[in-house]
Scaffold this active site. Sequence first.
Site, short mmCIF file in Angstrom:
data_model
loop_
_atom_site.label_atom_id
_atom_site.label_comp_id
_atom_site.label_asym_id
_atom_site.label_seq_id
_atom_site.Cartn_x
_atom_site.Cartn_y
_atom_site.Cartn_z
N GLY A 207 38.72 28.95 24.04
CA GLY A 207 40.10 28.83 23.58
C GLY A 207 40.61 27.41 23.68
O GLY A 207 39.83 26.48 23.88
N ASN A 208 41.89 27.24 23.49
CA ASN A 208 42.47 25.91 23.62
C ASN A 208 43.88 26.02 24.21
O ASN A 208 44.37 27.11 24.44
CB ASN A 208 42.46 25.18 22.27
N ARG A 209 44.51 24.88 24.42
CA ARG A 209 45.75 24.86 25.20
C ARG A 209 47.01 24.99 24.36
O ARG A 209 48.11 24.77 24.86
CB ARG A 209 45.80 23.57 26.03
N SER A 210 46.89 25.33 23.09
CA SER A 210 48.10 25.42 22.26
C SER A 210 48.97 26.61 22.69
O SER A 210 48.48 27.73 22.82
CB SER A 210 47.69 25.57 20.79
#
Length: 399
Positions: A207-210
Amino acid sequence: MSSSGREVILGVGGGIAAYKSCDLVRRLQDHGYLITVVPTPACLNFVGVATWEALSGRRVLTQVWEDVPGVAHIHLAREADFILIAPATADLIARIVQGRADDLLTNIVLASSAPKMIVPAMHPMMWLNASTVENVSILRSRGFIVLDPDIGRLTGSDSGAGRFPETGRILEEFHQMVGENADFLGRKILVTAGGTREPIDPVRYIGNRSSGKQGYAIAQAAIARGAQVHLIAANCALADIEGVKITKVESAAELESAIDEDFEWCDALIMCAAVADAKPVRRDSQKIKKNALSSIELEPTPDLLAKAASRRRPGQVIVGFAAETEDHLANAEKKLQDKGIDLLYVNDVSGGAIFGSDMTRGSVISKDGIIITVSEGKKETLANVLLDQVQNRLSLPNV
Ligand code: C5P
């Protein structure tokens, strides 16, 4: 006054145009307004309580005697941010002028200090009768906004001034009363927000931090400016926005199908979501054991933005986002061209700033070379800056 600031009482008088107000309920809801319908008893000859309750999702009363302990007229008058009466008959207008309180609607009108708009509809002889002309001018002098009816075909074979205006015109005038810039009225905006998660096994993902805050700010600003908004949210822990259709997705593949479903519909796609660049080649159905986790084989995800740009119709506007830690402008210009989009906001994420914050820093670039720098601004402010640019492009002859 309500806490949402969007509580509307829709008063409906006893004229045949009452059936057109059924659509008005829906269109006001599309713009995030919360509607309580208060029909006059005469209105119920044309459209019944069941229809108004089903459309508004709320209880519908016509008389002060129906909910005595709830003191409906005072409660509703206090909660209303705006009162819209559509259609208003000659009789209803006369009763309001006289300060009568012989049904729930006229009680509320007397008891509320909210801004009020009246949309008359009646036969031209009644509209042009000296009594009605004088009554309308009294209401206007008291601060009511009274629309002039349209001129055209009436219920029978007659035509003239007295027709109920089209829903679009009522909405436009209503937005003006509310004090909103309704430059997106009638526009359909598709926004993606958040970050995708690509499953590795039932418990792990890439995943990512958005956080989704920027995409939600855009959806919020677009609905406030009168647009119909569909928001596709990838893993956002944020509250739903009144009036915005929200589809929740997890992976890039789910995001892709949701975009496919609505891309045709929209006038502009604002692709704020951070799509994972790669996903595991296979998703294990069982949790992978620790000792088997030394490497995960990845494959690229399709570029959804480039795909949308490649199949857009003339006039459709496409906005992308980027996050860069260095050479922001050069990287952004290349991305704008490679993907074939109109506008791109490049977040300056050097130092891990921006993710999860209410503030942003970066630059908007457009394919005509316009650059707007946001040195430190609210995500909400950027949302409106971007929408201004989208609006400029939507008003161009098809490009
Ligand atoms: O290529 P890059 O990921 O930097 O581009 C960012 C922009 O492209 C964003 O608007 C993002 O939503 C979109 N994107 C996409 N599909 C991908 C990767 C990014 O639509 N697979």
